[in-house]
Design a protein around this motif. Structure first.
Motif, PDB file in Angstrom:
ATOM      1  N   SER A 253      31.998  43.474  41.918  1.00 21.65           N
ATOM      2  CA  SER A 253      32.833  44.863  41.321  1.00 21.65           C
ATOM      3  C   SER A 253      34.243  44.269  40.686  1.00 21.65           C
ATOM      4  O   SER A 253      34.600  42.760  40.995  1.00 21.65           O
ATOM      5  CB  SER A 253      33.199  45.536  42.697  1.00 21.65           C
ATOM      6  OG  SER A 253      34.117  44.944  43.453  1.00 21.65           O
ATOM      7  N   ILE A 254      34.940  45.153  40.156  1.00 21.22           N
ATOM      8  CA  ILE A 254      36.266  44.709  39.556  1.00 21.22           C
ATOM      9  C   ILE A 254      37.080  44.252  40.592  1.00 21.22           C
ATOM     10  O   ILE A 254      38.163  43.264  40.495  1.00 21.22           O
ATOM     11  CB  ILE A 254      36.881  45.884  38.812  1.00 21.22           C
ATOM     12  CG1 ILE A 254      36.084  46.271  37.437  1.00 21.22           C
ATOM     13  CG2 ILE A 254      38.383  45.381  38.352  1.00 21.22           C
ATOM     14  CD1 ILE A 254      36.408  47.497  36.732  1.00 21.22           C
ATOM     15  N   GLU A 255      37.106  44.846  41.961  1.00 17.14           N
ATOM     16  CA  GLU A 255      37.958  44.449  43.037  1.00 17.14           C
ATOM     17  C   GLU A 255      37.578  43.240  43.538  1.00 17.14           C
ATOM     18  O   GLU A 255      38.267  42.460  43.911  1.00 17.14           O
ATOM     19  CB  GLU A 255      37.776  45.347  44.157  1.00 17.14           C
ATOM     20  CG  GLU A 255      38.258  46.844  43.806  1.00 17.14           C
ATOM     21  CD  GLU A 255      37.318  47.967  42.945  1.00 17.14           C
ATOM     22  OE1 GLU A 255      36.336  47.403  42.752  1.00 17.14           O
ATOM     23  OE2 GLU A 255      37.711  48.740  42.350  1.00 17.14           O
ATOM     24  N   ASP A 256      36.345  42.855  43.394  1.00 16.95           N
ATOM     25  CA  ASP A 256      35.852  41.388  43.927  1.00 16.95           C
ATOM     26  C   ASP A 256      36.652  40.528  42.988  1.00 16.95           C
ATOM     27  O   ASP A 256      37.186  39.375  43.675  1.00 16.95           O
ATOM     28  CB  ASP A 256      34.416  41.381  43.901  1.00 16.95           C
ATOM     29  CG  ASP A 256      33.790  42.088  44.922  1.00 16.95           C
ATOM     30  OD1 ASP A 256      34.283  42.520  45.816  1.00 16.95           O
ATOM     31  OD2 ASP A 256      32.485  42.580  44.746  1.00 16.95           O
ATOM     32  N   LEU A 258      39.194  40.592  40.969  1.00 18.61           N
ATOM     33  CA  LEU A 258      40.726  40.570  41.358  1.00 18.61           C
ATOM     34  C   LEU A 258      41.144  39.724  42.526  1.00 18.61           C
ATOM     35  O   LEU A 258      42.230  39.367  42.299  1.00 18.61           O
ATOM     36  CB  LEU A 258      41.278  41.882  41.128  1.00 18.61           C
ATOM     37  CG  LEU A 258      41.236  42.641  39.954  1.00 18.61           C
ATOM     38  CD1 LEU A 258      41.698  44.055  40.070  1.00 18.61           C
ATOM     39  CD2 LEU A 258      41.626  41.975  38.585  1.00 18.61           C
ATOM     40  N   LYS A 259      40.301  39.867  43.447  1.00 16.26           N
ATOM     41  CA  LYS A 259      40.661  39.201  44.720  1.00 16.26           C
ATOM     42  C   LYS A 259      40.371  37.564  44.900  1.00 16.26           C
ATOM     43  O   LYS A 259      40.801  36.945  45.849  1.00 16.26           O
ATOM     44  CB  LYS A 259      40.126  39.816  45.952  1.00 16.26           C
ATOM     45  CG  LYS A 259      40.734  41.261  45.995  1.00 16.26           C
ATOM     46  CD  LYS A 259      39.873  41.965  47.120  1.00 16.26           C
ATOM     47  CE  LYS A 259      40.420  43.394  47.359  1.00 16.26           C
ATOM     48  NZ  LYS A 259      39.841  44.078  48.574  1.00 16.26           N
ATOM     49  N   ASN A 319      31.272  44.221  32.435  1.00 16.08           N
ATOM     50  CA  ASN A 319      32.338  44.555  33.617  1.00 16.08           C
ATOM     51  C   ASN A 319      33.107  43.340  34.240  1.00 16.08           C
ATOM     52  O   ASN A 319      34.176  43.406  34.505  1.00 16.08           O
ATOM     53  CB  ASN A 319      31.674  45.229  34.541  1.00 16.08           C
ATOM     54  CG  ASN A 319      31.119  46.803  34.037  1.00 16.08           C
ATOM     55  OD1 ASN A 319      31.726  47.343  33.326  1.00 16.08           O
ATOM     56  ND2 ASN A 319      30.160  47.138  34.678  1.00 16.08           N
ATOM     57  N   ALA A 323      36.997  42.536  34.050  1.00 10.81           N
ATOM     58  CA  ALA A 323      37.834  42.510  35.301  1.00 10.81           C
ATOM     59  C   ALA A 323      38.680  41.186  35.318  1.00 10.81           C
ATOM     60  O   ALA A 323      39.936  41.205  35.611  1.00 10.81           O
ATOM     61  CB  ALA A 323      36.912  42.394  36.498  1.00 10.81           C
ATOM     62  N   GLY A 327      43.473  40.723  35.310  1.00  6.51           N
ATOM     63  CA  GLY A 327      44.175  40.001  36.401  1.00  6.51           C
ATOM     64  C   GLY A 327      45.463  39.361  36.217  1.00  6.51           C
ATOM     65  O   GLY A 327      45.882  40.021  35.166  1.00  6.51           O
TER      66      GLY A 327
END
Length: 642
Positions: A253-256, A258-259, A319, A323, A327
């Motif tokens: 996911s985009i959150e994954d 970015l982290k 996607n 992502a 960042g």
């Protein structure tokens, strides 16, 4: 059309039918082999005649009985395979031909019965119901056969992972660089090659010998209006096959993204680049060819199936790219961003060719949008480097005055960066480039004649090194000893000049830049000599010239010789710990320091001091000077006196 036919007299219509029948008989007489289409048409005609004949008979059952018999034979064939665990297409061509023939027979009966009034004839209604039921059963079986053929005869293509297994690390600024050899730093970044999958590589994803079988199933199912069922089964199998290809590229996911830690993200980006090239240039190009071979005769259905097979994987890859482009701006990302941009830019021709139809336009638009985002993000990351250099501060000086990690990082960074000169210049061409430096004035651009040295990238590289010089100057002020400050500046300026002079950076900086910085180096060398030896040499003055306060107490030659030895020992103790890693620079400074030897020799020759008052001979000093700049404390060697 029906109204027009009703206006023609009955006897005239009969004449047309008779003429057409004669024509058919004549054509059949001249034909040795019947094609499948001709057989179907004749069978359809036969059923229709039988039904018409049955309606003309008084009991209404003669023709329909014959139709029912034909339906029964076809029904038995279909039912015989319904409970069988054996696949029809594994049982030989005869079984396949008979089964397809039975299905065609049912289609023919169904179509002919469908044009009759069900209310008038109960037997017709019953036959039509049976035809629909057995046809549905046959379609389910053909769907199973389709999946079986696709799975059993798929062919594997396993391209090698060409770069992301590399043991090289990415070029990330870290204090640990100070302990590394320069060659190790230079090799920490390795560009992703774009030539490993260049051009279109079509492979057979399904064995060519089963393509006719797949087409025959498609033709029969489409003719029975089961095209949706065929497409769903076909898309499902082929989509799963494509998913197997990109198992190396996990879905995040985009959150994954970015982290992610940089090491993990860097590895995933390399996988993404590989996946994009392999999937688009090999798998999707081959997938489209497979769709065309099987469904090319069905127009937009072919395009629809291809897009449905491809879009999940493509959108997942897009996607991930989006992502990454969201960042934080970190200089070490730039190389991968440029790799992503170049690969995507290179693949746009392939994408536009594969997805040119209207049904796939939204996927194509997403590709173009990601390319735009990557260009913006890469440009912003490029400019971030100079900001990072300016903001890099230190609270304590680098020990021994060596080459600062920041200097190594920046020079090796820009050396690796020029591989992308064409791409970066293209990204920067729309920017309002200002070559003036807010900190350090650059050389006069009128002296730079080469078109390379005046391009946008060259301008930015010189701004970057100017920011680095300003940062180094600030760092040099942390040293308490002036001489060590100049050693530090010499080390770093010399390193910068050598990097430019001995690489392709020279084309971007120009000879004028090299001459100017050689001049700076010479100024620092002169300042070092003055800061190191001025007070020491003052003890050796014998011409009556004014002396400094430090030697007022040393009035006699014997005392001044003693004070000189003490001052030299202090310099030796400090400067043997200082570091100059470049052998040529080290040798040049040692030669420059020989003026101390000349002054000492002259002093001893003029003053004629007794040997018992001389701690070091001229030869002793020459040997001691060879210990300078080795980077470690050394004990003083014994003097010539015992």
């Amino acid at each position: 059309m029906a109204g027009y036919q009703s206006m023609i007299p009955i006897h005239e219509r009969e004449q047309h039918v008779i003429a057409a029948a004669h024509h058919i008989l004549k054509a059949l007489g001249a034909t040795k082999n019947l094609s499948d289409d001709m057989r179907k048409i004749l069978a359809d005609l036969d059923v229709h005649l039988s039904i018409m004949n049955g309606h003309n008979e008084s009991n209404g059952g003669g023709g329909i009985v014959e139709v029912e018999k034909r339906l029964k034979r076809a029904e038995i064939k279909v039912l015989s395979w319904d409970s069988s665990q054996t696949m029809i297409w594994d049982s030989g061509s005869r079984e396949v031909s008979e089964y397809l023939g039975a299905v065609v027979e049912i289609q023919t009966v169904k179509q002919s019965l469908g044009g009759l009034s069900l209310i008038e004839n109960g037997k017709v209604k019953e036959c039509l119901y049976r035809a629909n039921s057995v046809l549905q059963m046959a379609m389910s079986r053909l769907e199973e056969e389709l999946v079986h053929i696709l799975l059993q005869h798929k062919q594997y293509f396993e391209p090698e992972y060409t770069f992301f297994h590399s043991c090289q690390e990415d070029l990330v600024y870290d204090e640990s660089f100070v302990s590394l050899e320069d060659e190790s730093v230079e090799e920490t970044y390795q560009r992703v090659s774009s030539d490993d999958v260049s051009g279109e590589h079509i492979v057979d994803l399904v064995h060519p010998r089963v393509i006719p079988d797949l087409k025959s199933i498609a033709n029969v199912m489409f003719a029975s209006n089961y095209d949706q069922e065929f497409c769903e089964a076909f898309i499902g199998v082929r989509k799963d096959a494509l998913n197997v290809v990109i198992l190396a590229m996990e879905k995040f996911s985009i959150e994954d993204v970015l982290k992610m830690k940089w090491f993990t993200l860097s590895s995933e980006i390399k996988k993404w680049i590989w996946s994009m090239k392999i999937i688009i240039r090999v798998y999707l190009a081959s997938e489209k060819q497979l769709c065309n071979k099987i469904l090319g005769e069905f127009g937009s259905v072919c395009s629809f199936c291809f897009v449905e097979i491809a879009k999940a994987s493509l959108l997942s890859l897009l996607n991930f790219g989006e992502a990454v482009a969201m960042g934080s701006l970190r200089p070490e990302k730039l190389f991968h961003l440029l790799d992503m941009y170049e690969v995507l830019s290179d693949l746009l021709v392939d994408i536009d060719s594969l997805l040119f139809e209207e049904v796939s336009s939204y996927v194509r638009i997403e590709f173009h949008e990601l390319l735009r985002k990557l260009s913006h993000y890469a440009r912003a990351t490029f400019f971030e480097l100079r900001s990072a250099i300016v903001s890099d501060t230190s609270v304590k000086p680098l020990p021994r005055g060596g080459i600062h990690p920041l200097t190594r990082y920046v020079m090796n960074y820009i050396k690796a960066l020029i591989i992308y000169d064409h791409t970066i210049n293209m990204l920067l061409e729309d920017q309002d480039m200002d070559c003036s430096n807010p900190v350090t004035e650059l050389e006069n651009e009128q002296q730079v004649s080469s078109s390379i040295t005046s391009c946008a990238l060259a301008c930015q590289l010189r701004l970057i090194t100017s920011a680095l010089e300003c940062n180094l100057d600030n760092k040099s002020k942390l040293y308490k000893e002036d001489a060590l400050r100049y050693i530090f500046l010499m080390n770093n300026i010399h390193y910068m000049v050598q990097k430019v002079k001995n690489s392709d950076l020279r084309h971007f900086f120009g000879d004028e830049w090299i001459r100017k910085h050689n001049g700076k180096f010479q100024q620092h060398a002169t300042s070092y000599q003055r800061a190191t030896w001025s007070s020491v040499l003052s003890f050796l003055r014998v011409d009556g010239s004014p002396v400094s306060c430090s030697i007022l107490k040393a009035t006699t030659p014997k005392e001044r010789c003693k004070e000189f030895s003490i001052a030299f020992e202090e310099v030796y103790k400090n400067q043997t710990q200082w570091s100059i890693t470049d052998p040529q620079l080290q040798e040049d400074l040692r030669i420059a320091n020989l003026k101390v030897i000349h002054a000492y020799r002259s002093f001893l020759g003029i003053t004629r001091i007794s040997d018992k008052h001389i701690k070091y001979s001229v030869d002793d000093l020459e040997k001691l000077l060879l210990d300078f700049f080795e980077g470690s404390r050394r004990p003083l060697r014994n003097s010539h006196r015992r």
